[in-house]
Design a protein around this motif. Structure first.
Motif, mmCIF file in Angstrom:
data_model
loop_
_atom_site.group_PDB
_atom_site.id
_atom_site.type_symbol
_atom_site.label_atom_id
_atom_site.label_comp_id
_atom_site.label_asym_id
_atom_site.label_seq_id
_atom_site.Cartn_x
_atom_site.Cartn_y
_atom_site.Cartn_z
ATOM 1 N N ILE A 110 0.845 -1.201 0.000
ATOM 2 C CA ILE A 110 0.000 0.000 0.000
ATOM 3 C C ILE A 110 0.873 1.242 0.000
ATOM 4 O O ILE A 110 0.638 2.193 -0.740
ATOM 5 N N ARG A 111 1.940 1.234 0.846
ATOM 6 C CA ARG A 111 2.846 2.385 0.889
ATOM 7 C C ARG A 111 3.539 2.592 -0.464
ATOM 8 O O ARG A 111 3.695 3.729 -0.938
ATOM 9 N N MET A 150 2.440 1.712 -3.427
ATOM 10 C CA MET A 150 1.473 2.225 -4.409
ATOM 11 C C MET A 150 1.224 3.715 -4.194
ATOM 12 O O MET A 150 1.109 4.481 -5.156
ATOM 13 N N LYS A 151 1.153 4.154 -2.971
ATOM 14 C CA LYS A 151 0.937 5.583 -2.693
ATOM 15 C C LYS A 151 2.124 6.404 -3.177
ATOM 16 O O LYS A 151 1.968 7.470 -3.760
ATOM 17 N N ASN A 152 3.324 5.880 -2.891
ATOM 18 C CA ASN A 152 4.528 6.629 -3.301
ATOM 19 C C ASN A 152 4.647 6.697 -4.820
ATOM 20 O O ASN A 152 5.015 7.717 -5.384
ATOM 21 N N GLY A 187 2.165 6.606 -6.942
ATOM 22 C CA GLY A 187 1.102 7.481 -7.392
ATOM 23 C C GLY A 187 1.477 8.936 -7.223
ATOM 24 O O GLY A 187 1.158 9.786 -8.056
ATOM 25 N N LEU A 188 2.196 9.273 -6.148
ATOM 26 C CA LEU A 188 2.631 10.652 -5.964
ATOM 27 C C LEU A 188 3.735 11.048 -6.920
ATOM 28 O O LEU A 188 3.844 12.206 -7.322
#
Length: 195
Positions: A182-183, A185-187, A189-190
């Motif tokens: 999850i972390r 994917m967030k990174n 995406g940013l």
């Protein structure tokens, strides 16, 4: 007249017989408990086996204090010291067997002060003697609990514990991987977003 003299002499003889021999009821303590000592001020000698607690707690080794009890009880609560607090130093209690003393320190470590004292309190009743007896009963229960050998663990139980630990470790690793993804994917995406 002669009959009165005979009756009075017989009753006098009876009274003198009772006075000399002493009247013993069938329900007197020495007949109910023939081997016990009726001298209550002197504690009975208790035969103790080495390494086992005999149940005898020496009162001179304890610090006993009395205070006013809390809770309902009318005006008598404000006048009489009925609450009992018993404390003793565990490490120097020579009347407790060594193994039981070590187990007592482990089992009741939350009740031991920084100085090494166990404190037992009781204000169950409105009588000081009954509260003291309650504290002594608690103390004997603590010591007898500490004297019991640890329970035997069966091989089936050990296998079940090992299986549960492995399952918990696998679950923890699964959750760790999930949170990492999850972390990530967030990174990612940013990073794709351009300002």
């Amino acid at each position: 007249m002669f009959l009165n003299k005979i009756i009075t002499s017989r009753t006098l003889n009876l009274y003198s017989f009772i006075a000399v021999r002493g009247f013993k009821s069938e329900y007197s303590l020495d007949r109910i408990y023939p081997e016990s000592s009726l001298n209550l001020s002197k504690p009975k000698e208790i035969k103790s086996t080495p390494g086992k607690f005999s149940g005898f707690v020496p009162l001179d080794k304890l610090q006993i204090t009395y205070s006013r009890s809390t809770g309902p009880g009318g005006q008598n609560v404000n006048k009489v010291n009925t609450k009992v607090e018993v404390r003793f130093h565990v490490a120097t209690a020579s009347w407790i067997p060594d193994l039981a003393r070590e187990n007592l320190l482990k089992l009741h470590r939350n009740q031991i002060t920084k100085d090494g004292f166990i404190i037992l309190r009781s204000d169950k009743t409105r009588l000081q003697t009954l509260n003291l007896a309650d504290c002594m009963d608690k103390l004997r229960c603590y010591i007898r609990e500490a004297e019991k050998p640890p329970p035997e663990i069966l091989p089936e139980t050990l296998a079940l514990q090992k299986k549960r630990q492995e399952k918990a470790a696998a679950q923890r690793l699964r959750e760790k991987r999930h949170s990492q993804s999850i972390r990530r994917m967030k990174n990612e995406g940013l990073d794709n977003i351009q300002i």
